[in-house]
Design a protein around this motif. Structure first.
Motif, PDB file in Angstrom:
ATOM      1  N   SER A 176       0.843  -1.197   0.000  1.00 37.93           N
ATOM      2  CA  SER A 176       0.000   0.000   0.000  1.00 37.93           C
ATOM      3  C   SER A 176       0.877   1.245   0.000  1.00 37.93           C
ATOM      4  O   SER A 176       2.063   1.192   0.345  1.00 37.93           O
ATOM      5  CB  SER A 176      -0.923   0.023   1.230  1.00 37.93           C
ATOM      6  N   GLU A 177       0.295   2.337  -0.439  1.00 39.08           N
ATOM      7  CA  GLU A 177       0.936   3.650  -0.418  1.00 39.08           C
ATOM      8  C   GLU A 177       2.258   3.688  -1.183  1.00 39.08           C
ATOM      9  O   GLU A 177       3.174   4.412  -0.820  1.00 39.08           O
ATOM     10  CB  GLU A 177       1.144   4.118   1.020  1.00 39.08           C
ATOM     11  N   GLY A 178       2.371   2.873  -2.237  1.00 40.63           N
ATOM     12  CA  GLY A 178       3.542   2.943  -3.095  1.00 40.63           C
ATOM     13  C   GLY A 178       4.803   2.301  -2.549  1.00 40.63           C
ATOM     14  O   GLY A 178       5.884   2.491  -3.097  1.00 40.63           O
ATOM     15  N   ARG A 179       4.687   1.503  -1.507  1.00 41.01           N
ATOM     16  CA  ARG A 179       5.873   0.915  -0.890  1.00 41.01           C
ATOM     17  C   ARG A 179       6.282  -0.400  -1.565  1.00 41.01           C
ATOM     18  O   ARG A 179       5.449  -1.166  -2.010  1.00 41.01           O
ATOM     19  CB  ARG A 179       5.606   0.643   0.595  1.00 41.01           C
ATOM     20  N   ARG A 180       7.582  -0.641  -1.653  1.00 39.72           N
ATOM     21  CA  ARG A 180       8.185  -1.908  -2.051  1.00 39.72           C
ATOM     22  C   ARG A 180       7.726  -2.390  -3.429  1.00 39.72           C
ATOM     23  O   ARG A 180       7.562  -3.576  -3.670  1.00 39.72           O
ATOM     24  CB  ARG A 180       7.920  -2.972  -0.981  1.00 39.72           C
ATOM     25  N   GLN A 197      -2.351  -6.885  -4.634  1.00 41.72           N
ATOM     26  CA  GLN A 197      -3.155  -5.772  -4.126  1.00 41.72           C
ATOM     27  C   GLN A 197      -2.231  -4.565  -3.943  1.00 41.72           C
ATOM     28  O   GLN A 197      -1.213  -4.647  -3.262  1.00 41.72           O
ATOM     29  CB  GLN A 197      -3.828  -6.131  -2.809  1.00 41.72           C
ATOM     30  N   ILE A 198      -2.617  -3.446  -4.556  1.00 36.71           N
ATOM     31  CA  ILE A 198      -1.778  -2.246  -4.551  1.00 36.71           C
ATOM     32  C   ILE A 198      -2.658  -1.006  -4.371  1.00 36.71           C
ATOM     33  O   ILE A 198      -3.880  -1.068  -4.508  1.00 36.71           O
ATOM     34  CB  ILE A 198      -0.968  -2.121  -5.866  1.00 36.71           C
ATOM     35  N   SER A 199      -2.025   0.117  -4.051  1.00 36.73           N
ATOM     36  CA  SER A 199      -2.723   1.404  -4.012  1.00 36.73           C
ATOM     37  C   SER A 199      -2.677   2.037  -5.397  1.00 36.73           C
ATOM     38  O   SER A 199      -1.637   2.022  -6.059  1.00 36.73           O
ATOM     39  CB  SER A 199      -2.071   2.342  -2.996  1.00 36.73           C
ATOM     40  N   TYR A 200      -3.813   2.605  -5.799  1.00 37.53           N
ATOM     41  CA  TYR A 200      -3.895   3.237  -7.124  1.00 37.53           C
ATOM     42  C   TYR A 200      -5.064   4.193  -7.124  1.00 37.53           C
ATOM     43  O   TYR A 200      -6.161   3.864  -6.638  1.00 37.53           O
ATOM     44  CB  TYR A 200      -4.088   2.154  -8.188  1.00 37.53           C
ATOM     45  N   ASN A 201      -4.856   5.392  -7.621  1.00 32.57           N
ATOM     46  CA  ASN A 201      -5.941   6.352  -7.793  1.00 32.57           C
ATOM     47  C   ASN A 201      -5.494   7.387  -8.825  1.00 32.57           C
ATOM     48  O   ASN A 201      -4.415   7.265  -9.408  1.00 32.57           O
ATOM     49  CB  ASN A 201      -6.332   7.003  -6.458  1.00 32.57           C
ATOM     50  N   ALA A 202      -6.319   8.385  -9.038  1.00 30.64           N
ATOM     51  CA  ALA A 202      -6.050   9.347 -10.115  1.00 30.64           C
ATOM     52  C   ALA A 202      -4.807  10.193  -9.859  1.00 30.64           C
ATOM     53  O   ALA A 202      -4.287  10.810 -10.798  1.00 30.64           O
ATOM     54  CB  ALA A 202      -7.267  10.251 -10.314  1.00 30.64           C
ATOM     55  N   LEU A 203      -4.303  10.220  -8.628  1.00 35.49           N
ATOM     56  CA  LEU A 203      -3.071  10.943  -8.334  1.00 35.49           C
ATOM     57  C   LEU A 203      -1.870  10.015  -8.154  1.00 35.49           C
ATOM     58  O   LEU A 203      -0.766  10.356  -8.551  1.00 35.49           O
ATOM     59  CB  LEU A 203      -3.243  11.791  -7.065  1.00 35.49           C
ATOM     60  N   ASP A 204      -2.093   8.856  -7.545  1.00 36.63           N
ATOM     61  CA  ASP A 204      -1.011   7.897  -7.303  1.00 36.63           C
ATOM     62  C   ASP A 204      -1.012   6.869  -8.431  1.00 36.63           C
ATOM     63  O   ASP A 204      -1.699   5.849  -8.362  1.00 36.63           O
ATOM     64  CB  ASP A 204      -1.203   7.224  -5.946  1.00 36.63           C
ATOM     65  N   ARG A 205      -0.214   7.131  -9.461  1.00 32.76           N
ATOM     66  CA  ARG A 205      -0.320   6.349 -10.686  1.00 32.76           C
ATOM     67  C   ARG A 205       0.979   5.622 -11.056  1.00 32.76           C
ATOM     68  O   ARG A 205       1.132   5.164 -12.188  1.00 32.76           O
ATOM     69  CB  ARG A 205      -0.745   7.272 -11.842  1.00 32.76           C
ATOM     70  N   ASP A 206       1.899   5.494 -10.127  1.00 33.62           N
ATOM     71  CA  ASP A 206       3.172   4.829 -10.429  1.00 33.62           C
ATOM     72  C   ASP A 206       2.976   3.413 -10.965  1.00 33.62           C
ATOM     73  O   ASP A 206       3.748   2.946 -11.807  1.00 33.62           O
ATOM     74  CB  ASP A 206       4.049   4.767  -9.176  1.00 33.62           C
ATOM     75  N   VAL A 207       1.934   2.724 -10.480  1.00 34.74           N
ATOM     76  CA  VAL A 207       1.729   1.324 -10.877  1.00 34.74           C
ATOM     77  C   VAL A 207       1.390   1.187 -12.351  1.00 34.74           C
ATOM     78  O   VAL A 207       1.464   0.083 -12.907  1.00 34.74           O
ATOM     79  CB  VAL A 207       0.633   0.653 -10.016  1.00 34.74           C
ATOM     80  N   GLU A 208       0.995   2.283 -13.000  1.00 37.12           N
ATOM     81  CA  GLU A 208       0.696   2.208 -14.433  1.00 37.12           C
ATOM     82  C   GLU A 208       1.937   1.897 -15.261  1.00 37.12           C
ATOM     83  O   GLU A 208       1.824   1.365 -16.376  1.00 37.12           O
ATOM     84  CB  GLU A 208       0.090   3.531 -14.914  1.00 37.12           C
ATOM     85  N   GLN A 209       3.113   2.218 -14.736  1.00 35.78           N
ATOM     86  CA  GLN A 209       4.339   2.046 -15.508  1.00 35.78           C
ATOM     87  C   GLN A 209       4.761   0.590 -15.619  1.00 35.78           C
ATOM     88  O   GLN A 209       5.108   0.122 -16.702  1.00 35.78           O
ATOM     89  CB  GLN A 209       5.465   2.886 -14.872  1.00 35.78           C
ATOM     90  N   ARG A 229      -7.381   7.644  -1.152  1.00 32.83           N
ATOM     91  CA  ARG A 229      -6.303   8.050  -0.226  1.00 32.83           C
ATOM     92  C   ARG A 229      -6.842   8.144   1.197  1.00 32.83           C
ATOM     93  O   ARG A 229      -6.571   9.098   1.926  1.00 32.83           O
ATOM     94  CB  ARG A 229      -5.689   9.384  -0.624  1.00 32.83           C
ATOM     95  N   GLN A 230      -7.608   7.132   1.575  1.00 29.97           N
ATOM     96  CA  GLN A 230      -8.219   7.058   2.905  1.00 29.97           C
ATOM     97  C   GLN A 230      -9.062   8.295   3.215  1.00 29.97           C
ATOM     98  O   GLN A 230      -9.100   8.796   4.332  1.00 29.97           O
ATOM     99  CB  GLN A 230      -7.144   6.866   3.973  1.00 29.97           C
ATOM    100  N   GLY A 231      -9.764   8.784   2.197  1.00 33.68           N
ATOM    101  CA  GLY A 231     -10.677   9.906   2.356  1.00 33.68           C
ATOM    102  C   GLY A 231     -10.070  11.258   2.066  1.00 33.68           C
ATOM    103  O   GLY A 231     -10.804  12.249   1.875  1.00 33.68           O
ATOM    104  N   ASP A 232      -8.740  11.349   2.011  1.00 32.90           N
ATOM    105  CA  ASP A 232      -8.108  12.653   1.777  1.00 32.90           C
ATOM    106  C   ASP A 232      -8.459  13.207   0.395  1.00 32.90           C
ATOM    107  O   ASP A 232      -8.626  14.427   0.227  1.00 32.90           O
ATOM    108  CB  ASP A 232      -6.588  12.533   1.897  1.00 32.90           C
ATOM    109  N   LEU A 233      -8.578  12.322  -0.592  1.00 34.64           N
ATOM    110  CA  LEU A 233      -8.823  12.781  -1.956  1.00 34.64           C
ATOM    111  C   LEU A 233     -10.247  13.288  -2.118  1.00 34.64           C
ATOM    112  O   LEU A 233     -10.468  14.359  -2.725  1.00 34.64           O
ATOM    113  CB  LEU A 233      -8.535  11.638  -2.933  1.00 34.64           C
ATOM    114  N   THR A 234     -11.214  12.571  -1.590  1.00 35.82           N
ATOM    115  CA  THR A 234     -12.602  13.038  -1.684  1.00 35.82           C
ATOM    116  C   THR A 234     -12.794  14.316  -0.875  1.00 35.82           C
ATOM    117  O   THR A 234     -13.561  15.206  -1.266  1.00 35.82           O
ATOM    118  CB  THR A 234     -13.584  11.960  -1.208  1.00 35.82           C
TER     119      THR A 234
END
Length: 309
Positions: A176-180, A197-209, A229-234
Motif C-alpha cells: 500500500s501507499e507505493g511501498r516496495r 493488491q496495490i494502491s492506485y488512484n487518479a493521483l497515485d499512478r506509479d503502478v501504471e508504468q 487516499r483514505q478519504g483525503d482525496l474526496t
C-alpha cells in the motif's frame, strides 16, 4: 425520443461491458437500470464485480453494538447490490470478527472472502489463518494474501500448498501507499500468484508504468486499495463542481468518478473502498455500473483531479 425499455437498457449495458472486457454480475441480471459490471479473474476466468468492500478502520468498531449493527447494514447493502469481495486482515483490529458476525447474520450466497497473513514465520502464519477463518465464520477463504510482504518467502509456499490441496482458491500479495514496488514486481515475475493488491488512484499512478502491465502479462488479478487516499482525496475535492465529463459516464459524485477512473483500467479486477456508511456503499456500487471512461477520458480525469485536488 421515447424512454429506453428495460430490455434495451440491459442490451446496451451488455454491449458496453463486452467492449470493455466486462460482464454483468448474475446477481443484478434482473436489474437492468444499474447492472453491476464484472471482470474475469485472469488465472481462472471467474467473474468478480468491479467494486468490492474494504474493512480497514471502518469495521474496527470493537464491541460497540451500534457500530456492529451499522457494519452489518453496510454488508447487507453491499451484497444486495451485487457485491462479492470483502477484504480484511488480522491487522484491522476487530474487523474480522465484525465481518464474521455479518456473515453469520446475512448468510450471503456468493461471498468472496479475502483475508491476509500478517505475522513473522510460516508456522505462526498457519495458526493465524485458522484463527482468522474462525472469526470470519467461513469454511475456507477464497483468497489469502501476504500482507505487506511480511515473511513472504515463508508464507507463499504454504499458501500455494493450501491451494493445491483445495483448502484455498487463490493466493496473492499486498502492498500500500507505493511501498516496495520493486519487490512486488520481482514476486509477480517469479511466483505463481493469482492476485496482487496495490494502491492506485487518479493521483497515485506509479503502478501504471510496470505493475499493471506486468499483471496483464502474467495473468495476475489486481485489487486496488486506498482508492480515495483514505478519504483525503474526496475531502480535497469536496465542494468542487464535477466537470462535464462526469455526466457522460453517469457520475453524480467525485467518489464515483474516482472509482470509475480506477476500475476502467483493463488490468484492474476490483477496487475495495472501505466505508461505514450505507449511503456510501450504495454510491460506490454505482461506480461499477454503466458507461466506463475510455483511455482519452481517463487521461482527462487524471488531469482534472490533479488540478483540483
Amino acid at each position: 425520443m421515447p424512454p429506453t425499455s428495460p430490455s434495451r437498457r440491459h442490451l446496451l449495458a451488455s454491449m458496453i461491458a463486452a467492449s470493455s472486457g466486462l460482464a454483468l454480475s448474475p446477481l443484478l441480471a434482473a436489474a437492468p437500470p444499474a447492472p453491476l459490471l464484472t471482470r474475469p479473474i485472469p488465472s481462472t476466468g471467474e467473474q468478480l464485480p468491479l467494486i468490492g468492500l474494504g474493512s480497514w478502520i471502518s469495521f474496527n468498531v470493537g464491541r460497540d453494538p451500534q457500530g456492529r449493527r451499522e457494519s452489518v447494514d453496510v454488508m447487507r447493502q453491499f451484497f444486495a447490490g451485487g457485491g462479492r469481495l470483502v477484504d480484511s486482515s488480522p491487522m484491522y483490529g476487530s474487523a474480522q470478527d465484525v465481518i464474521g458476525e455479518a456473515v453469520q447474520t446475512l448468510k450471503p450466497a456468493r461471498l468472496f472472502a479475502a483475508d491476509k497473513v500478517w505475522v513473522s514465520g510460516g508456522a505462526r502464519g498457519v495458526a493465524q489463518v485458522e484463527a482468522s477463518r474462525k472469526l470470519w465464520r467461513v469454511p475456507r477463504f477464497d483468497l489469502l494474501q501476504v500482507h505487506n510482504l511480511l515473511s513472504w518467502e515463508e508464507h507463499l509456499p504454504i499458501l500455494l500448498a493450501m491451494k493445491r490441496e483445495g483448502r484455498l482458491r487463490y493466493v496473492g500479495i499486498t502492498t500500500s501507499e507505493g511501498r516496495r514496488h520493486a519487490e512486488i514486481e520481482k514476486i509477480m515475475a517469479s511466483q505463481p500468484i493469482d492476485f496482487v493488491q496495490i494502491s492506485y488512484n487518479a493521483l497515485d499512478r506509479d503502478v501504471e508504468q510496470r505493475i499493471l502491465p506486468l499483471a496483464r502479462e502474467r495473468k495476475i488479478g489486481v485489487i486496488v486499495n486506498r482508492p480515495f487516499r483514505q478519504g483525503d482525496l474526496t475531502q480535497a475535492l469536496a465542494g468542487k463542481p464535477l466537470p462535464g465529463w462526469a455526466a457522460d459516464i453517469g457520475c453524480t459524485t467525485w467518489a464515483q468518478a474516482l472509482l470509475k477512473f480506477i476500475v476502467s483500467h483493463p488490468a484492474v479486477t476490483c477496487a475495495i473502498p472501505a466505508t461505514s456508511s450505507v449511503a456510501h456503499v450504495r454510491e460506490n456500487l454505482l461506480a461499477g455500473t454503466g458507461r466506463m471512461p475510455d483511455e482519452a477520458l481517463r487521461k482527462r480525469i487524471a488531469q482534472d483531479v490533479e488540478r483540483l485536488a
